[in-house]
Structure formats: C-alpha cells, structure tokens
Design an enzyme around this catalytic site. Sequence first.
Site, PDB file in Angstrom:
ATOM      1  N   HIS A   6       0.743  -1.257   0.050  1.00 20.09           N
ATOM      2  CA  HIS A   6      -0.040   0.263  -0.088  1.00 20.09           C
ATOM      3  C   HIS A   6       0.760   1.075  -0.126  1.00 20.09           C
ATOM      4  O   HIS A   6       0.201   2.271  -0.012  1.00 20.09           O
ATOM      5  CB  HIS A   6      -0.818   0.078   1.275  1.00 20.09           C
ATOM      6  CG  HIS A   6      -0.109   0.354   2.463  1.00 20.09           C
ATOM      7  ND1 HIS A   6       0.503  -0.760   3.192  1.00 20.09           N
ATOM      8  CD2 HIS A   6       0.209   1.450   3.282  1.00 20.09           C
ATOM      9  CE1 HIS A   6       1.063  -0.257   4.223  1.00 20.09           C
ATOM     10  NE2 HIS A   6       0.924   1.029   4.570  1.00 20.09           N
TER      11      HIS A   6
HETATM   12  C1  UD1 Z   1      -1.888   5.291   5.804  1.00 21.38           C
HETATM   13  C2  UD1 Z   1      -0.685   5.818   6.478  1.00 21.38           C
HETATM   14  C3  UD1 Z   1       0.294   4.915   6.451  1.00 21.38           C
HETATM   15  C4  UD1 Z   1      -0.062   3.680   7.094  1.00 21.38           C
HETATM   16  C5  UD1 Z   1      -1.102   3.149   6.134  1.00 21.38           C
HETATM   17  C6  UD1 Z   1      -2.045   1.882   6.811  1.00 21.38           C
HETATM   18  C7  UD1 Z   1      -0.299   8.366   6.418  1.00 21.38           C
HETATM   19  C8  UD1 Z   1       0.437   9.309   5.901  1.00 21.38           C
HETATM   20  N1  UD1 Z   1      -0.389   7.090   5.868  1.00 21.38           N
HETATM   21  O1  UD1 Z   1      -1.550   5.334   4.453  1.00 21.38           O
HETATM   22  O2  UD1 Z   1       1.551   5.404   7.157  1.00 21.38           O
HETATM   23  O3  UD1 Z   1       1.134   2.575   6.702  1.00 21.38           O
HETATM   24  O4  UD1 Z   1      -2.266   4.181   6.490  1.00 21.38           O
HETATM   25  O5  UD1 Z   1      -2.589   1.073   5.982  1.00 21.38           O
HETATM   26  O6  UD1 Z   1      -0.937   8.639   7.583  1.00 21.38           O
HETATM   27  N2  UD1 Z   1      -9.294   4.666   1.678  1.00 21.38           N
HETATM   28  C9  UD1 Z   1     -10.497   3.883   1.540  1.00 21.38           C
HETATM   29  N3  UD1 Z   1     -11.093   3.577   2.672  1.00 21.38           N
HETATM   30  C10 UD1 Z   1     -10.478   3.783   4.027  1.00 21.38           C
HETATM   31  C11 UD1 Z   1      -9.084   4.483   4.197  1.00 21.38           C
HETATM   32  C12 UD1 Z   1      -8.543   4.860   2.858  1.00 21.38           C
HETATM   33  O7  UD1 Z   1     -11.138   3.704   0.509  1.00 21.38           O
HETATM   34  O8  UD1 Z   1     -11.012   3.318   4.984  1.00 21.38           O
HETATM   35  C13 UD1 Z   1      -8.568   5.085   0.214  1.00 21.38           C
HETATM   36  C14 UD1 Z   1      -8.827   6.531   0.009  1.00 21.38           C
HETATM   37  O9  UD1 Z   1      -9.066   6.575  -1.396  1.00 21.38           O
HETATM   38  C15 UD1 Z   1      -7.525   7.051   0.316  1.00 21.38           C
HETATM   39  C16 UD1 Z   1      -6.485   6.023   0.161  1.00 21.38           C
HETATM   40  O10 UD1 Z   1      -7.157   4.887   0.450  1.00 21.38           O
HETATM   41  O11 UD1 Z   1      -7.282   8.369  -0.267  1.00 21.38           O
HETATM   42  C17 UD1 Z   1      -5.370   6.330   1.230  1.00 21.38           C
HETATM   43  O12 UD1 Z   1      -5.700   6.333   2.341  1.00 21.38           O
HETATM   44  P1  UD1 Z   1      -4.821   7.102   3.435  1.00 21.38           P
HETATM   45  O13 UD1 Z   1      -5.385   6.981   4.769  1.00 21.38           O
HETATM   46  O14 UD1 Z   1      -4.645   8.492   3.011  1.00 21.38           O
HETATM   47  O15 UD1 Z   1      -3.304   6.627   3.173  1.00 21.38           O
HETATM   48  P2  UD1 Z   1      -3.027   5.139   3.569  1.00 21.38           P
HETATM   49  O16 UD1 Z   1      -2.203   4.717   2.011  1.00 21.38           O
HETATM   50  O17 UD1 Z   1      -4.007   4.368   4.124  1.00 21.38           O
HETATM   51  N1  UDP Z   2      -3.388  -6.554   8.338  1.00 19.60           N
HETATM   52  C1  UDP Z   2      -4.569  -7.140   8.690  1.00 19.60           C
HETATM   53  N2  UDP Z   2      -5.460  -7.502   7.695  1.00 19.60           N
HETATM   54  C2  UDP Z   2      -4.948  -7.375   6.254  1.00 19.60           C
HETATM   55  C3  UDP Z   2      -3.782  -6.783   6.219  1.00 19.60           C
HETATM   56  C4  UDP Z   2      -3.078  -6.312   7.066  1.00 19.60           C
HETATM   57  O1  UDP Z   2      -4.870  -7.426   9.635  1.00 19.60           O
HETATM   58  O2  UDP Z   2      -5.903  -7.728   5.513  1.00 19.60           O
HETATM   59  C5  UDP Z   2      -2.658  -6.232   9.528  1.00 19.60           C
HETATM   60  C6  UDP Z   2      -1.444  -6.800   9.700  1.00 19.60           C
HETATM   61  O3  UDP Z   2      -1.515  -8.028  10.636  1.00 19.60           O
HETATM   62  C7  UDP Z   2      -0.451  -5.725  10.211  1.00 19.60           C
HETATM   63  C8  UDP Z   2      -1.110  -4.418  10.213  1.00 19.60           C
HETATM   64  O4  UDP Z   2      -2.395  -4.744   9.398  1.00 19.60           O
HETATM   65  O5  UDP Z   2      -0.363  -5.875  11.736  1.00 19.60           O
HETATM   66  C9  UDP Z   2      -0.323  -3.442   9.094  1.00 19.60           C
HETATM   67  O6  UDP Z   2      -1.070  -2.710   8.475  1.00 19.60           O
HETATM   68  P1  UDP Z   2      -0.647  -1.847   7.224  1.00 19.60           P
HETATM   69  O7  UDP Z   2       0.214  -2.748   6.437  1.00 19.60           O
HETATM   70  O8  UDP Z   2      -1.839  -1.371   6.615  1.00 19.60           O
HETATM   71  O9  UDP Z   2       0.358  -0.670   7.788  1.00 19.60           O
HETATM   72  P2  UDP Z   2       1.904  -0.419   7.962  1.00 19.60           P
HETATM   73  O10 UDP Z   2       2.345  -1.242   9.200  1.00 19.60           O
HETATM   74  O11 UDP Z   2       2.504  -0.525   7.155  1.00 19.60           O
HETATM   75  O12 UDP Z   2       2.121   1.182   8.800  1.00 19.60           O
END
Ligand code: UD1
Ligand code: UDP
Length: 374
Positions: A204
């Site tokens: 992601h």
């Molecule tokens: C965010 C965090 C990242 C973390 C990740 C965990 C920041 C800058 N980024 O990234 O550090 O590793 O979460 O997963 O804080 N969206 C949905 N539904 C949701 C949430 C998001 O559809 O519930 C979509 C939206 O189109 C949104 C995009 O995902 O624009 C990105 O979501 P965003 O929360 O901005 O960043 P992440 O990539 O999730």
């Molecule tokens: N995870 C989950 N379901 C999924 C994918 C990930 O429960 O379908 C959990 C995973 O076990 C880990 C966390 O989500 O604990 C990681 O989240 P993510 O990769 O979104 O964020 P990051 O750790 O990179 O900030």
Amino acid sequence: MKIVTIVGTRPEIIKMAPVLAQMEKDDIDNILIHTGQHYDYEMSQQFFLDLELKKPEYNIEVGSNSHGKQTALMIEKIEDILKIEKPHIVLVQGDTNAVLAGAITASKMHIPVGHVEAGLRSYDKTMPEEINRQIADVCSAMFFVPTEESAINLLFENIDPNKIFITGNTIVDACIRHLKIAERKSNILSKLGITGDLLTLTMHRAENVDDPERLKNIVDALLDLKNITVIFPVHPRTLKNLKKFGLYNKLESVSHIKLIKPIGYLDFLLLLSKSKVVMTDSGGLQEEAITLNVPCITLRYNTERPETVTAGGNILVGAEKERILDAFNKICNDLGIYNKMKNAKNPFGDGNSSDNILKSILVAKKSDKLKISI
Ligand code: UD1
Ligand code: UDP
C-alpha cells in the site's frame, strides 16, 4: 492518572490494542480518540471487534483527503478534545498523520507526548511517514523505542537518554495474544480453499502503488510466481490504483493469485502464520513476519526496521521484477536460505511491551517527571 490515546489507521489500532487492554486491566482512566483516517469496516471497525476494544470516546471522522487538509482538521479537533479532557499524557503510535497531528497539538498545549514506536528512521524524506515520525520525536517527552538501534537513532539526535525506554514493539504482544485465539476461531484457510504452499502479499506504500511503473513491475513479478498460492488482501489505496492503471484484470486473470478484501486481524494472523513466505511493503508485516518465523521479502529499497534484515529474516528487493523473483526462488528452492530466514531471531521483544510502556509512564508520573517536559 489520565491517558489520552490517539489512533487513526489499521496498524495503530492493532499496535495500541495491547496497551489499551492493559490500561483497562490496570484501571487507568483512559480516553480513546479515533481520527477516522481509516473508515471502511474492513480497515477499522473490524479490528475493534477482533481485538475486543471499547468504542472510542471520540471519532473525528476526518476521512480521506490531502495530507494538509487531513492533518489540519485533526489538529483542530484534537485541540478541542484535549482542552476538555486535560490528560497527563497523550500517546501516539508509529508514523501516520494522526501521530503528526497528535504530537504537534499536545506538545503545543504543554501536554507530554508519549511516542510508541519512537526512534525508527529510514532517513528517506520522500516518505510521508519519515517526516511524521521525525516531527513526532521532536515533540515527544517519552520515547518508547522497540530496539536498541532505535534508541541509538534518538541519542544521535541529542534526545535525553532518561526519556528513552526500550520496551520492545507492541506488535509482538498483539501477535502472541491473538494467534492462539486465531487458531481457535479463524476458518480463513478452509474459506479460501488453500492447499499447498502459501504466500501472503500486502502492499500500500504510496511510492509503490501510486507509481504506475513500479506497480506494473511488481505485478509482472507476481504473475510469474510458480508453485505457490498468493493471497492478496488488497488495501483500498492499492485497489484504486490497480484499477486506474489497468493492472487489476491482469492479476485477476491468473489462477495462482487470489484477490480479496482486507481481512480481520485473527484471519490475517492465521494466514500469515501458515505462509511459506510473506511479500510486503508494510512496516507492521516486516515485524510480524519475523515474530512468526516467516521469511519476508520487502518491496522497498530501504527500511526503518533494519533489525529484521541484519537478523536475517528480511530481504529488501525494491520494486524490480528480477530481484523479486530471484528472492522468491532462493527462499523456495534453497533449504539453507529458507531455514536461515525462518529461524532469524525476533529483535522486537518478548511480548511485554505494553506493560513496559505503562510501567514507565506510571513511574514518571509518580516521580513528577512528566512535568519536566512541560
Ligand atoms: C496510511 C498511512 C500509512 C500507513 C497506512 C496503513 C499516512 C500518511 N499514511 O496510508 O503510514 O502505513 O495508512 O494502512 O498517515 N481509503 C479507503 N477507505 C479507508 C481508508 C482509505 O477507501 O478506510 C482510500 C482512499 O481513497 C484514500 C486512500 O485509500 O485516499 C489512502 O488512504 P490514506 O489514509 O490517505 O493513506 P494510506 O495509504 O491508507
Ligand atoms: N493486516 C490485517 N488484515 C489485512 C492486512 C493487514 O489485519 O488484510 C494487519 C497486519 O497484520 C499488520 C497491519 O495490518 O498488523 C499492517 O497494516 P498496514 O500494512 O496497513 O500498515 P503499516 O504497518 O505499513 O503501517
């Protein structure tokens, strides 16, 4: 003693769950703020159910937006809440925008900030997470670092050693506590009809999935994987971009890759624990893989978790098809490499991180040290 905890995304909910559970057990007055950055059922509420967490006292419902708008809205709302709650300390976790907003707001209100998972550094300022974690550490009063390496990073930034606590990472607490429950409750393997070797894949990171060329390279490598079933719970950011760049159909068209919605923590833990190998650009997964003895291939050029690489459990391959395939083939075909990676020692502690964190806070409060930082 009153503690406000701020979470906003999936990994923060998971990694703060053991700390929140410990607070409940110790009868500590604790208030939970959810910023609502993640809001889909499968990115948020599902984890409150799986991890048996209380409903947050506040949900800011910030939703998706540009970094500036999202962070600004969080700052405004968190300030209002902290004015009402007046906690002794605010806890933030990791490196998301919630951490940035929480740390800036609390520190400007002279409320001590405790940064859980402090001291991680990739020194790659093109990543929003690196900016967030560095700024959070500038604002923090207590630094709960997972490893000695993270402590050293902070010492190099002239942080007072008395404020650094090597606690391990709360992800180990979460893994240990929930794997047993997952083994009892989850039926994900039969639900997905998995037989034979399994690869769990997540990605992601903005630098991978927002870049069409990098995303295509990774997809091309995935299409060429042999003798393995790939389970890919697709993050919403990734889903959007795979479709936008015309890559989703390619992944859907091959039988060895199963694209599914993000799954709950119990299902995910079980899947991970049964995997031959994990491929990811996630921070948390690099930690969970080494905790659960699963070799990890990381789709990044750097990591703020270098301990996993030096321990021998993690390989960085970037977003290059040949390097991805080479790492995968070596792990699957060379038993020596596989065993070495599988048996790498977990550097993130023994699962008592949440207890260590709360004990440090209580000691600081008792000896009036929380006030020093104000
Ligand atoms: C965010 C965090 C990242 C973390 C990740 C965990 C920041 C800058 N980024 O990234 O550090 O590793 O979460 O997963 O804080 N969206 C949905 N539904 C949701 C949430 C998001 O559809 O519930 C979509 C939206 O189109 C949104 C995009 O995902 O624009 C990105 O979501 P965003 O929360 O901005 O960043 P992440 O990539 O999730
Ligand atoms: N995870 C989950 N379901 C999924 C994918 C990930 O429960 O379908 C959990 C995973 O076990 C880990 C966390 O989500 O604990 C990681 O989240 P993510 O990769 O979104 O964020 P990051 O750790 O990179 O900030």
